[in-house]
Write a protein that holds these residues in place. Structure first.
Motif, PDB file in Angstrom:
ATOM      1  N   PHE A 173     -10.551 -32.623  62.087  1.00 11.63           N
ATOM      2  CA  PHE A 173     -10.020 -31.645  63.043  1.00 11.63           C
ATOM      3  C   PHE A 173      -9.667 -30.377  62.279  1.00 11.63           C
ATOM      4  CE2 PHE A 173      -8.771 -35.564  65.405  1.00 11.63           C
ATOM      5  CZ  PHE A 173      -9.466 -35.288  66.571  1.00 11.63           C
ATOM      6  N   ASN A 174      -9.915 -29.211  62.885  1.00 12.28           N
ATOM      7  CA  ASN A 174      -9.602 -27.965  62.188  1.00 12.28           C
ATOM      8  C   ASN A 174      -8.128 -27.612  62.249  1.00 12.28           C
ATOM      9  OD1 ASN A 174     -12.244 -27.826  61.632  1.00 12.28           O
ATOM     10  ND2 ASN A 174     -12.690 -26.008  62.855  1.00 12.28           N
ATOM     11  N   HIS A 175      -7.545 -27.817  63.434  1.00 12.20           N
ATOM     12  CA  HIS A 175      -6.183 -27.310  63.624  1.00 12.20           C
ATOM     13  C   HIS A 175      -5.167 -28.430  63.819  1.00 12.20           C
ATOM     14  CE1 HIS A 175      -8.124 -23.492  63.840  1.00 12.20           C
ATOM     15  NE2 HIS A 175      -8.832 -23.873  64.877  1.00 12.20           N
ATOM     16  N   THR A 176      -5.627 -29.661  63.866  1.00 13.08           N
ATOM     17  CA  THR A 176      -4.727 -30.779  64.128  1.00 13.08           C
ATOM     18  C   THR A 176      -4.879 -31.769  62.983  1.00 13.08           C
ATOM     19  OG1 THR A 176      -5.758 -30.632  66.298  1.00 13.08           O
ATOM     20  CG2 THR A 176      -4.020 -32.278  66.041  1.00 13.08           C
ATOM     21  N   ASN A 192     -20.919 -30.557  67.828  1.00 11.73           N
ATOM     22  CA  ASN A 192     -20.509 -29.157  67.921  1.00 11.73           C
ATOM     23  C   ASN A 192     -19.381 -28.812  66.953  1.00 11.73           C
ATOM     24  OD1 ASN A 192     -22.372 -28.719  69.944  1.00 11.73           O
ATOM     25  ND2 ASN A 192     -20.934 -29.336  71.549  1.00 11.73           N
ATOM     26  N   GLY A 193     -19.402 -29.411  65.788  1.00  9.83           N
ATOM     27  CA  GLY A 193     -18.461 -29.011  64.736  1.00  9.83           C
ATOM     28  C   GLY A 193     -17.044 -29.518  64.882  1.00  9.83           C
ATOM     29  N   THR A 194     -16.769 -30.326  65.894  1.00 11.69           N
ATOM     30  CA  THR A 194     -15.399 -30.810  66.069  1.00 11.69           C
ATOM     31  C   THR A 194     -15.381 -32.214  66.662  1.00 11.69           C
ATOM     32  OG1 THR A 194     -13.380 -30.522  67.348  1.00 11.69           O
ATOM     33  CG2 THR A 194     -15.347 -29.504  68.248  1.00 11.69           C
ATOM     34  N   PRO A 195     -14.458 -33.054  66.195  1.00 12.22           N
ATOM     35  CA  PRO A 195     -14.367 -34.401  66.790  1.00 12.22           C
ATOM     36  C   PRO A 195     -13.662 -34.411  68.147  1.00 12.22           C
ATOM     37  CG  PRO A 195     -13.170 -34.275  64.678  1.00 12.22           C
ATOM     38  CD  PRO A 195     -13.529 -32.882  65.057  1.00 12.22           C
TER      39      PRO A 195
HETATM   40  C1  LIG Z   1     -14.212 -26.356  62.448  1.00 10.54           C
HETATM   41  O1  LIG Z   1     -14.540 -26.059  61.124  1.00 10.54           O
HETATM   42  C2  LIG Z   1     -15.915 -26.224  60.806  1.00 10.54           C
HETATM   43  C3  LIG Z   1     -16.114 -26.038  59.334  1.00 10.54           C
HETATM   44  O2  LIG Z   1     -15.427 -24.894  58.880  1.00 10.54           O
HETATM   45  C4  LIG Z   1     -16.723 -25.232  61.644  1.00 10.54           C
HETATM   46  O3  LIG Z   1     -18.108 -25.408  61.383  1.00 10.54           O
HETATM   47  C5  LIG Z   1     -16.458 -25.505  63.108  1.00 10.54           C
HETATM   48  O4  LIG Z   1     -17.125 -24.582  63.907  1.00 10.54           O
HETATM   49  C6  LIG Z   1     -14.967 -25.476  63.405  1.00 10.54           C
HETATM   50  N1  LIG Z   1     -14.783 -25.943  64.749  1.00 10.54           N
HETATM   51  C7  LIG Z   1     -13.883 -25.431  65.569  1.00 10.54           C
HETATM   52  C8  LIG Z   1     -13.823 -26.048  66.930  1.00 10.54           C
HETATM   53  O5  LIG Z   1     -13.153 -24.518  65.259  1.00 10.54           O
END
Ligand SMILES: *[C@@H]1O[C@H](CO)[C@@H](O)[C@H](O)[C@H]1NC(C)=O
Ligand SMILES: *[C@@H]1O[C@H](CO)[C@@H](O)[C@H](O)[C@H]1NC(C)=O
Ligand SMILES: *[C@@H]1O[C@H](CO)[C@@H](O)[C@H](O)[C@H]1NC(C)=O
Ligand SMILES: *[C@@H]1O[C@H](CO)[C@@H](O)[C@H](O)[C@H]1NC(C)=O
Ligand SMILES: *[C@@H]1O[C@H](CO)[C@@H](O)[C@H](O)[C@H]1NC(C)=O
Length: 771
Positions: A173-176, A192-195
């Motif tokens: 997770f990016n923010h959690t 899509n880059g996020t779980p």
């Molecule tokens: C989360 O981080 C990854 C790697 O930096 C990035 O590819 C992705 O787009 C980001 N996803 C979100 C939902 O911010």
């Protein structure tokens, strides 16, 4: 030759082939799963050598290493020897020439095993051995699905210990941050880059397996109580392989690959693709690697029932799960003008709808589908409107159309194929009831019989007394297995109709995410129930193998309706020490059993290709007495017996196997907790080995046999005396085809039970007449 030397050999081959080049056209390229030769003699190379060997297959490309890297999607390590890469058919022709190449095919599209039906909140049944198993504490369930809404109350880590020391997973997770409930979350190309769950299926299945307790749950006053998953204190590891629209096979394989290394104990899958030979079935390959590490794999069987041979995920090392109803209904009755009462179900049950007779209208034919254009204000205004659900039309759209046309309420009639199962309970914007096709015919006949048809609604709320439950869902796929009909599939059924579980409420712009909990139906919902049960068993019995856990679940399953089962639980079973080995059960018990057997969607007794061993009974599975255990090596003679080539057996087992040196066995000889006998040879004898896992060291079991019609069954010995824990005893069963086998049937069924003073170890038997 070890693997390292294969790699070197291939690199040199690669130099020879470097004049060949890959096509540069992206347009005709797609993701292929490429399988390579397994390492010889179990010698494992280090992962760097493997990686460079895999990459060498892509270096025929003109554009050099950056193109090569962009073509490589995933390299695999556990689930199969090989990789996923973006290739064109021409590229495949090139790499086919390389040493070590085995097979390449475009990745298949995976379907989630759900018939979606948005709904609201409820509670899961309280399982008897929650306490004994510490609610699944210490066990990690890997859910390979559509991600997770980690902020949902079901995924709170209140009361949860930190992850076990063996846990090696990641949190992307990016923010959690992850927490002690969701200890890992990863995403793959489809993610899509996020779980984060973008659709809801992932949160729903994860919370069904291991959602934490959420007290005070209720919606519209329905299903009040505490919501919880089956193993509420198990940890969750999330592997997101689906977007809102699709799942990718190469992702699923990668997720299984990683989950095995991360240290999960159970893998829960609610997807699949049409079955084929095990060597080409990615989930079967991944599951084999999993069981080698002691990981239980629970899979749904798809929603293509009630047709025979429609099931998926049928490898004998997988727990193959079908779907059935629970005893809970959201009853909404219709009282017709002639006083006939028709019971249906609805989620939205308003308290302010007048309990008076309204005109009842059915427009017939195409207009009966209640498509918006077919509705006419003057026809339906202030009336109760009867609408046919035909495949592919949404109850929500019909309800909106009726509401827009001024209708007072809607009666939704299920398609005939659904039988008596009401499984698409969407929350509707106006008073409604959903009824069976048969009841629809009754109402239509009533409408025909009078000039002034009327009906009134009777909202009864949440009712938990369906005496027929569990009933096998019409949509639940059926056996027999195609890849190996000598193994009875499915293994088990579990709740999969109108299941209430977590739903992401936090995603903006997604109209499916209005609710905190949602109701869905499908074998997708059944598989995570069994993953939860497997987690509880793993917590209570950390030393049990995946096969032992499966056996415990199967031999203790219920074969009669729950209402009947509750009574039976109170009867102390006498040990019949005088049963002859060929005893035919004609006792009152057996007659009762036939009468109360689990039903299918038509309320006829369901056959074993619908139920497998029966309906999961978690508390009994905790104390099965005896288990039919298997080690991963035991599948080798089985696979050789299926006439798989050495190469195919190597692909599955990832060991060098030479089938001509293995004493291969017929399918039915695998030490499985059920019997599927293919006639064939008129007399067949198989052995089975039971392991004593009971708390008490010594116990005596006698066999009770209910032979399939037209088959004589004998068991030798007919009495087993266990003296110590983990003792193994082997018995032999002989199946003889009789002239009385019904000539209008292609299978008959029966069972065999080992009974002691405390335990019943039951195995279903199916006798299949092969053409
Ligand atoms: C989360 O981080 C990854 C790697 O930096 C990035 O590819 C992705 O787009 C980001 N996803 C979100 C939902 O911010
Ligand atoms: C709609 O109602 C009008 C007037 O009652 C009637 O003439 C017309 O046939 C109806 N149309 C349909 C599609 O039922
Ligand atoms: C009702 O009457 C229509 C027209 O006569 C007929 O086509 C239909 O089969 C009848 N439906 C039932 C359920 O009796
Ligand atoms: C497998 O074993 C048979 C019998 O010993 C032998 O003839 C054959 O060459 C072996 N095959 C391989 C691939 O090793
Ligand atoms: C039995 O035969 C019928 C009729 O041929 C067929 O539809 C059905 O699929 C068969 N059942 C099984 C279990 O093979």
């Amino acid at each position: 030759m070890g693997l390292a030397s294969i790699a070197i050999a291939c690199i040199s081959l690669l130099i020879l082939h470097s004049t060949l080049s890959f096509s540069n056209e992206e347009s005709d390229s797609e993701i292929y799963i490429v399988q390579l030769k397994s390492p010889d003699d179990g010698v494992s190379a280090n992962s760097e050598e493997l990686e460079s060997w895999y990459h060498s297959f892509l270096s025929g490309s003109k554009s050099g290493s950056s193109d090569r890297d962009s073509r490589m999607v995933y390299t695999y390590k556990n689930v199969l020897q090989g990789f996923a890469a973006r290739l064109s058919p021409d590229d495949v022709k090139v790499i086919q020439e390389y040493g070590g190449f085995v097979h390449a095919r475009p990745q298949r599209k995976l379907g989630l095993h759900t018939t979606r039906s948005p709904g609201f909140l409820g509670l899961h049944q309280d399982f008897g051995f929650w306490k004994d198993s510490n609610y699944g504490e210490g066990v990690i369930i890997g859910v390979i699905d559509g991600g997770i809404d980690i902020g949902h109350p079901s995924f709170s880590d209140e009361g949860m210990p930190p992850p076990p020391a063996k846990w090696k997973g990641k949190c992307e997770f990016n923010h959690t941050a992850c927490n002690n409930k969701v200890i890992g979350a990863r995403t793959f190309t489809m993610g899509n880059g996020t779980p984060i769950d973008e659709y809801g299926h992932g949160s729903h299945t994860a919370s069904t397996a291991a959602g934490n307790f959420v007290p005070g749950a209720n919606f519209f006053g329905q299903a009040k109580g505490t919501a919880a998953g089956v193993a509420p204190h198990a940890h969750l590891a999330i592997y997101k392989v689906c977007s809102a629209v699709a799942c990718s096979e190469s992702d699923v394989l990668k997720a299984m690959d990683i989950a095995i290394d991360d240290g999960v104990d159970v893998i829960s899958l609610s997807m699949g693709w049409p079955t084929g030979p095990f060597a080409l079935d990615g989930i079967a390959l991944g599951a084999f690697s999993a069981i080698q590490k002691g990981v239980v794999v629970s899979c749904s069987i798809d929603n293509d029932g009630p047709f025979y041979q429609s099931l998926e995920n049928e490898a004998p090392w997988i727990l193959t799960v079908g779907a059935s109803t629970m005893d809970r209904k959201f009853t909404t009755s219709l009282v017709l003008g002639n006083d006939e009462v028709i019971d249906g179900e609805a989620i939205f049950q308003p308290t302010d709808f007048p309990p008076t007779q309204f005109p009842l209208v059915y427009q017939g034919n195409r207009a009966g589908f209640c498509d918006p254009e077919s509705l006419n204000d003057s026809n339906v205004r202030e009336k109760i409107v009867l609408c046919d659900i035909v495949d592919g039309t949404s109850p929500v759209d019909k309800a909106k159309a009726v509401m827009d046309a001024g209708g007072a309420a809607i009666v939704l009639i299920n398609p005939e194929s659904a039988g008596l199962i009401i499984s698409r309970l969407d929350p509707l914007p106006l008073p409604s009831t959903q009824i069976s096709y048969a009841d629809g015919l009754k109402i239509k006949a009533y409408i025909n019989s009078t000039f002034t048809p009327t009906a009134k609604f009777l909202f009864q709320g949440t009712v938990t007394e369906d005496k027929h439950a569990p009933v096998v869902a019409a949509f639940s796929s059926r056996g027999p297995s195609r890849a190996s009909p000598g193994i009875l599939k499915p293994d088990i059924i579990g709740p999969g109709v109108n299941i209430l579980a977590a739903w992401p409420s936090s995603i903006e712009g997604n109209e499916n995410t209005k609710y905190t909990f949602n109701m869905m139906s499908g074998t997708s919902m059944a598989s995570p129930h069994l993953s939860g049960v497997a987690a509880l068993l793993k917590s209570a019995h950390p030393d049990w193998s995946p096969a032992a856990i499966k056996s415990a679940i199967m031999t203790t399953a219920d074969v009669v309706t729950l209402a009947h089962n509750r009574i039976e639980d109170q009867i102390i079973q006498p040990a019949h020490s005088d049963w002859s080995s060929a005893a035919i059960m004609t006792t009152a018990d057996e007659v009762n059993l036939a009468h109360n057997r689990i039903k299918d969607q038509t309320l006829q007794p369901a056959d074993v290709f619908a139920t497998g061993a029966g309906h999961v009974n978690p508390s009994r599975a905790n104390d099965p007495g005896l288990v039919y255990d298997l080690e991963p090596e035991d599948y080798i003679p089985f696979l050789c017996g299926l006439q798989y080539s050495n190469r195919e057996v190597n692909s599955i087992t990832q060991q060098k196997v030479n089938c001509s040196k293995v004493s291969s066995i017929p399918q039915s000889q695998l030490n499985y907790p059920s019997f599927s006998i293919l006639f064939g040879p008129r007399v067949q004898t198989y052995t089975r080995t039971l392991t004593n896992v009971a708390a008490e060291a010594s116990s005596s079991y006698v066999v009770e046999i209910s032979p399939p019609e037209g088959v004589h069954v004998t068991v030798e010995p007919s009495k087993l005396d266990f003296m110590e824990q983990n003792q193994k005893i082997t018995y032999a069963v002989t199946f003889s085809l009789l002239p009385s086998f019904p000539n209008n049937r292609n299978f008959t069924q029966g069972h065999l039970i080992w009974t002691s003073a405390k335990h019943k170890v039951r195995s279903p038997i199916v006798a299949i007449m092969q053409n």
